[in-house]
Design a protein around this motif. Sequence first.
Motif, PDB file in Angstrom:
ATOM      1  N   PRO A 183       0.829  -1.204   0.000  1.00  0.00           N
ATOM      2  CA  PRO A 183       0.000   0.000   0.000  1.00  0.00           C
ATOM      3  C   PRO A 183       0.867   1.260   0.000  1.00  0.00           C
ATOM      4  O   PRO A 183       1.988   1.267   0.516  1.00  0.00           O
ATOM      5  CB  PRO A 183      -0.801  -0.124   1.290  1.00  0.00           C
ATOM      6  CG  PRO A 183       0.053  -0.949   2.187  1.00  0.00           C
ATOM      7  CD  PRO A 183       0.833  -1.883   1.299  1.00  0.00           C
TER       8      PRO A 183
ATOM      9  N   THR B 284      -5.897 -10.604   1.719  1.00  0.00           N
ATOM     10  CA  THR B 284      -5.785  -9.143   1.635  1.00  0.00           C
ATOM     11  C   THR B 284      -6.203  -8.492   2.942  1.00  0.00           C
ATOM     12  O   THR B 284      -5.523  -7.597   3.450  1.00  0.00           O
ATOM     13  CB  THR B 284      -6.656  -8.605   0.479  1.00  0.00           C
ATOM     14  OG1 THR B 284      -6.312  -9.285  -0.722  1.00  0.00           O
ATOM     15  CG2 THR B 284      -6.467  -7.109   0.309  1.00  0.00           C
ATOM     16  N   ARG B 285      -7.337  -8.939   3.474  1.00  0.00           N
ATOM     17  CA  ARG B 285      -7.811  -8.379   4.745  1.00  0.00           C
ATOM     18  C   ARG B 285      -6.789  -8.607   5.854  1.00  0.00           C
ATOM     19  O   ARG B 285      -6.518  -7.710   6.666  1.00  0.00           O
ATOM     20  CB  ARG B 285      -9.157  -9.012   5.124  1.00  0.00           C
ATOM     21  CG  ARG B 285      -9.799  -8.400   6.369  1.00  0.00           C
ATOM     22  CD  ARG B 285     -10.989  -9.205   6.838  1.00  0.00           C
ATOM     23  NE  ARG B 285     -10.609 -10.523   7.308  1.00  0.00           N
ATOM     24  CZ  ARG B 285     -11.085 -11.656   6.840  1.00  0.00           C
ATOM     25  NH1 ARG B 285     -11.976 -11.651   5.877  1.00  0.00           N
ATOM     26  NH2 ARG B 285     -10.674 -12.824   7.338  1.00  0.00           N
TER      27      ARG B 285
ATOM     28  N   LEU C 263      -3.853  -6.310   5.422  1.00  0.00           N
ATOM     29  CA  LEU C 263      -4.176  -4.937   5.804  1.00  0.00           C
ATOM     30  C   LEU C 263      -4.377  -4.781   7.305  1.00  0.00           C
ATOM     31  O   LEU C 263      -4.493  -3.659   7.801  1.00  0.00           O
ATOM     32  CB  LEU C 263      -5.439  -4.471   5.064  1.00  0.00           C
ATOM     33  CG  LEU C 263      -5.338  -4.423   3.531  1.00  0.00           C
ATOM     34  CD1 LEU C 263      -6.710  -4.124   2.927  1.00  0.00           C
ATOM     35  CD2 LEU C 263      -4.330  -3.371   3.102  1.00  0.00           C
TER      36      LEU C 263
ATOM     37  N   ILE D 277      -7.012  -5.784   9.137  1.00  0.00           N
ATOM     38  CA  ILE D 277      -8.394  -5.467   9.514  1.00  0.00           C
ATOM     39  C   ILE D 277      -8.985  -6.670  10.244  1.00  0.00           C
ATOM     40  O   ILE D 277      -9.128  -7.747   9.661  1.00  0.00           O
ATOM     41  CB  ILE D 277      -9.240  -5.124   8.279  1.00  0.00           C
ATOM     42  CG1 ILE D 277      -8.648  -3.919   7.553  1.00  0.00           C
ATOM     43  CG2 ILE D 277     -10.686  -4.865   8.674  1.00  0.00           C
ATOM     44  CD1 ILE D 277      -9.363  -3.562   6.263  1.00  0.00           C
TER      45      ILE D 277
ATOM     46  N   ASN E 167      -9.144   0.180   4.260  1.00  0.00           N
ATOM     47  CA  ASN E 167      -7.901   0.388   4.981  1.00  0.00           C
ATOM     48  C   ASN E 167      -7.781   1.861   5.366  1.00  0.00           C
ATOM     49  O   ASN E 167      -8.659   2.684   5.050  1.00  0.00           O
ATOM     50  CB  ASN E 167      -6.706  -0.054   4.133  1.00  0.00           C
ATOM     51  CG  ASN E 167      -6.545   0.797   2.878  1.00  0.00           C
ATOM     52  OD1 ASN E 167      -7.484   1.464   2.433  1.00  0.00           O
ATOM     53  ND2 ASN E 167      -5.357   0.781   2.299  1.00  0.00           N
ATOM     54  N   GLU E 168      -6.725   2.223   6.059  1.00  0.00           N
ATOM     55  CA  GLU E 168      -6.591   3.596   6.547  1.00  0.00           C
ATOM     56  C   GLU E 168      -6.497   4.605   5.412  1.00  0.00           C
ATOM     57  O   GLU E 168      -6.905   5.760   5.556  1.00  0.00           O
ATOM     58  CB  GLU E 168      -5.365   3.707   7.459  1.00  0.00           C
ATOM     59  CG  GLU E 168      -5.495   2.923   8.763  1.00  0.00           C
ATOM     60  CD  GLU E 168      -4.272   3.074   9.641  1.00  0.00           C
ATOM     61  OE1 GLU E 168      -3.306   3.750   9.199  1.00  0.00           O
ATOM     62  OE2 GLU E 168      -4.274   2.532  10.766  1.00  0.00           O
ATOM     63  N   SER E 169      -5.972   4.185   4.267  1.00  0.00           N
ATOM     64  CA  SER E 169      -5.828   5.097   3.134  1.00  0.00           C
ATOM     65  C   SER E 169      -7.077   5.150   2.261  1.00  0.00           C
ATOM     66  O   SER E 169      -7.123   5.907   1.282  1.00  0.00           O
ATOM     67  CB  SER E 169      -4.629   4.674   2.271  1.00  0.00           C
ATOM     68  OG  SER E 169      -3.441   4.673   3.035  1.00  0.00           O
TER      69      SER E 169
END
Length: 691
Positions: free
Chosen positions: A43, A79-80, A83, A85, A230-232
């Motif tokens: 990311p 992916t999760r 990230l 999460i 995500n944060e972005s």
Amino acid sequence: AIRRHDRLNYHDQDEKTSIICKETSDHHHPQLRYGEEVVRIIPNDASSSNNSCITIQTSQGQSYRTRYLLAADGVHSPTRKHLGIPMMGDESLQTLINVHFRTNDELSKLLMHLQEQSTSSSSPHNNLHTHDQAMLHFVYNSQLVGAFVCHDGNKGEWVLQIPFFPPFQTMERDFDKKSVENMIWAGLLGVVDGAPQKNSTQDSRSNLGLEILSIRPWTMSSLVAQSYLNESNNAILVGDAAHAFPPAGGFGMNTGLQDAHNIAWRLALLLNNKKRNTHLLDVPTPSEEIKMPSSIPALSVPNAILSKYDQERRPVATQNAALSVRNYQRTLRIAKACYLDAQHPQLLMSMLHSPPMNLLPLETRQDMFRSLVQVAMMPLGSLLPSSKTPTGGHSFHADHIEKNVRSILERGGSLPLVFPRYELGFSYEPNRINTTFERSTSSRDNGGGSDTAGYFPRLQVGHRMPHVLVEVLTPSASARDWEVMETLNHCHKTSCRDDDSADGFASDGSMQMSLTDISSQLRRVYSYSSPLFTILSYRRALINPNDLIAKTVKDAMKKWDAPLVLVHAFADTPDDVYAYDNGAGLSKDDPHLGDTMGLNVLYTIDTQQALLQLLNNEQLLDPDIEEPTPQQKQNDNEAYSNDDEVNVVIMIRPDGHIANITRINEKEGAVRISEQIELLIERGLRNALSV
């Protein structure tokens, strides 16, 4: 057994995948990568010229940079996890074995015949055909407790789900291929010792056969991601990657499809940086991101639009997760009626894990567990056909179980398959509902706390626009753009027209369309590249063709660079119906456009007065406006009770949900009406796109 309606278009997962891939290949020019796995996600890649990009690397050594990443990689989403999460909820409700098997032609025909006999005997007036198959079959006998899922009985596609209790049961000993095959025969035909044998009375059964395709364990859970972004705000969870439900009720896939529907139009707005369709004419080319009203200061637009996806979809997933757990608990009621309690194996496992039992070797405890489970299931042997008494009846124990089960079914305590209030009635409530309708009476409530209560259409912010058929005024016979509308064939059938034309036009040239998903339909009709917001104006009649509402909508479209289309819905057919031509190719000299050129305007009639009835069942409240005086309330009530004065403007999102709604009082004058509509659109954009 629970039967699926034969008109529902049902496909198994493999068939769905094929359909989706073909549709994608035919229309969207994708790059479909087979045999390739994402192994790394970077990311905010600093090596990229745009540090907001995400870089993904695959098992084939390929690297791809993308502005947005949609993670639809399943409940175990790498992916999760990458990230960071977390998932919230119960991660282990029950462990099960999933058995995918296929029956041969002879067995498939026999099962469909037995099902037809069973249904006909239980409901003599039910004309069942072999294509009208029961989908779920719950089986309880001394050899098997499980649920058969019939994907396609005629083709022999089945899945069997069996409770699994590791470590006291193992795949190698308890669910090897031979053991599972015996369970399947016991469940399908009540045969105790495997496949039915050839005998003098049932020679045909020697040809019955089945093939086990896979045997896999899985864990039932009820989980929802703590965040869908995500944060972005550039990596987005969709479908099972964002939530995992018990399968009871079928909400997993439906919720995932709703996720995709919600995020797709938002990304399309953000990424649509190409020149707008020429229908918009003098509307400026949009910027890369849609502009928000200036009244929302310091708002990061892309982040807001995508954060709204998280804000809207997570509550729906949480609600559906809770419903799915309740549905799973409903399936256990039949087990209790058979004197099997789902808590008993858990208690037994807890005991075997605790001192002093845990001092015994695992193999010893496994044997104890198997023996106790077998003893608990032995009474169910009385339910098998072979256990009938000489007179053809069952034992007292079997009769008592049957009585318990019938009592549950008659009370509606089994698992239903239709949940209208959740499937159709879910809504996206904005943080601050600026203008909303609330039902004025309780005579048509939503069924209290019942999960299976009916769906009652609501003209309320966040709710789906109801299915209301309106007639399109004098569409041009040459305007074949209308053929792309998905609702034409459906509306043609429901309106019971005499002609059977596939294009939805009646012999008199009239056509009906549904207001549900109208924004998506009109995007196709007018060939917009961007998702559309629809402004629906409901009025008794148009004051003049050069309409104030159209001018205001046009100004708002230019001010906020928002893709808008205007639909006028009349309560009655205007005197000069041909003055409202919706045909293609309108020129700048058309007297009915005035200075609204560049705004597509559609004219329709509420021929069945359905929209008017819905409006009369709602009461408009605006929390931002001071409490009206008694005289103002009286004036409003008088105006609202008079059909001639019912003037309402509704803003509909690209996904068919209501963004905003307000009532217009034409006696207040042009300036006030223009202000109201402008405010409606501004707040509608806020409700739909910002947090």
